[in-house]
Design an enzyme around this catalytic site. Structure first.
Site, short mmCIF file in Angstrom:
data_model
loop_
_atom_site.label_atom_id
_atom_site.label_comp_id
_atom_site.label_asym_id
_atom_site.label_seq_id
_atom_site.Cartn_x
_atom_site.Cartn_y
_atom_site.Cartn_z
N HIS A 16 0.82 -1.21 0.00
CA HIS A 16 0.00 0.00 0.00
C HIS A 16 0.86 1.26 0.00
CE1 HIS A 16 -3.89 -2.04 0.48
NE2 HIS A 16 -3.19 -2.92 1.17
N GLY A 103 -4.09 -12.76 -4.29
CA GLY A 103 -3.21 -11.68 -3.89
C GLY A 103 -1.89 -11.67 -4.61
N SER A 105 -1.78 -10.91 -8.01
CA SER A 105 -2.04 -10.05 -9.17
C SER A 105 -2.27 -10.79 -10.47
CB SER A 105 -0.92 -9.01 -9.35
OG SER A 105 -1.44 -7.91 -10.08
N SER A 106 -3.29 -11.63 -10.46
CA SER A 106 -3.72 -12.26 -11.70
C SER A 106 -4.20 -11.21 -12.69
CB SER A 106 -4.85 -13.26 -11.41
OG SER A 106 -5.95 -12.63 -10.78
N GLU A 139 -7.00 -0.98 -15.39
CA GLU A 139 -7.59 -1.49 -14.15
C GLU A 139 -8.25 -0.37 -13.34
OE1 GLU A 139 -6.56 -4.57 -10.54
OE2 GLU A 139 -5.36 -4.52 -12.37
N ASP A 151 2.08 -3.66 -9.50
CA ASP A 151 1.78 -4.96 -10.09
C ASP A 151 2.07 -4.98 -11.58
OD1 ASP A 151 0.95 -5.63 -7.57
OD2 ASP A 151 -1.19 -5.59 -8.04
#
Length: 347
Positions: A16, A103, A105-106, A139, A151
């Site tokens: 974060h 978690g 990051s697909s 995204e 990511d």
């Protein structure tokens, strides 16, 4: 026809901090998403097939947000159209070994693989950083998850066997070696998360509000000793404390990795997890239990990795301890699964 592949990632530390202009330290994993792109004879039409999900869809026209798996590749194509890139009719076939909601990051792996496949098919002059930025916009603006850039950067530019230190303020980056004789194992809790429906957006809004109240462009610019932080309304002081302390931990981790100080690496990972649990409040009891058990069963360090509210932990292990550790963890938590390294999991 062109084919492109992009990996999943584990963030070793720096959670974060990316959307706060801070430092992150992710590494690519050995599971990935592959997209095959072909031209079709129907301009303005896109056929999507996910062989992994066993689903397909054909869309045309304005490509409204569908709120399902198709939003990720369609969002990428929409970002290309917004750059005035003329798209022919396209067929995209998707195959993936990346678990969804774990978690790791697909979403970024799918976005980057889509853009790289279309770049190759159409001969577009886009470098890998531009690919990452377009994927992030897809995204954030199309899918609706206000994610940072980490990511997509590691999915686009990461190299196997290395971590990548990224300064998200200017996108500068450098490779960081991994400790000899050890590896980072990623264990999925079995609890899927979906950032668009979790507290992720709320945490980002809290950070933005804190930065605004402190008069800085991002929390990266805040000063640790600024007395005004303590006078912010709750829970903002704790959110700021996490971001500032996490940035410091990332830089300390880079030095510890370079020197091979595994005990220090482990301490930093645990401190990061505690900060996510207590100050940023993105962990959950099941994840906390996994981290505690990971240490009990022999890991040097462990922490929640990814956006939180479920997903996976990452643990530092000696190479010769991986099978015993995995066997012990899965015996205690049968719902878990080893994502990386991708060797046969003990029963």
């Amino acid at each position: 026809m062109t084919v492109a592949t992009a990996p999943a990632r584990a963030n070793l530390i720096g959670e974060h901090t990316d959307y706060n202009g801070g430092f992150v330290l992710p590494m690519p994993l050995d599971c990935a998403t592959t997209v095959t792109a072909e031209r079709t004879e129907r301009p303005g039409t896109v056929h999507l097939e996910s062989r992994t999900l066993g689903l397909s869809a054909t869309v045309e026209g304005e490509w409204p947000r569908r709120r399902d798996w198709t939003d990720y590749p369609l969002g990428c194509l929409e970002m290309l159209r917004r750059r005035a890139i003329a798209l022919p009719g396209l067929s995209l076939t998707i195959e993936s070994t990346v678990p969804m909601g774990a978690g790791v990051s697909s979403s970024a792996a799918l976005e980057v693989a889509t853009l790289k496949a279309v770049r190759a098919l159409l001969g577009l002059e886009l470098d890998d950083v531009e690919i990452a930025l377009l994927a992030q916009r897809a995204e954030s603006e199309f899918v609706g998850v206000p994610c940072g850039i980490m990511d997509q950067m590691v999915a686009s530019l990461g190299r196997p066997g290395e971590a990548m230190l990224i300064d998200t303020r200017d996108l500068s980056r450098r490779s960081v070696p991994l400790p000899r004789g050890h590896l980072f194992a990623v264990l999925h809790s079995g609890i899927a998360h979906k950032l668009s429906e979790s507290g992720y957006g709320e945490r980002r809004r809290e950070c933005s509000e804190a930065a605004q109240r402190l008069g800085v462009g991002s929390l990266r610019e805040a000063a640790t000793g600024d007395d005004r932080i303590l006078r912010l309304p709750e829970p903002l002081p704790r959110r700021v404390r996490h971001v500032l302390s996490e940035n410091a931990r990332v830089l300390a981790m880079v030095e510890a990795l370079a020197a091979g100080r595994t005990e220090e690496i482990g301490r930093l990972m645990l401190a990061s997890h505690e900060s996510q649990r207590d100050d940023f409040e993105v962990s959950i009891p099941e994840i906390n239990a996994l981290v505690a058990a990971a240490i009990r069963h022999g890991a040097a360090g462990a922490r929640l990795t990814g956006g939180g509210f479920g997903g996976s932990i990452v643990a530092l292990l000696r190479n010769d301890r991986v099978e015993d550790w995995t066997r012990a963890m899965q015996a205690e938590f049968p719902q878990t699964s080893l994502i990386s390294p991708r060797s046969p999991s003990p029963a």
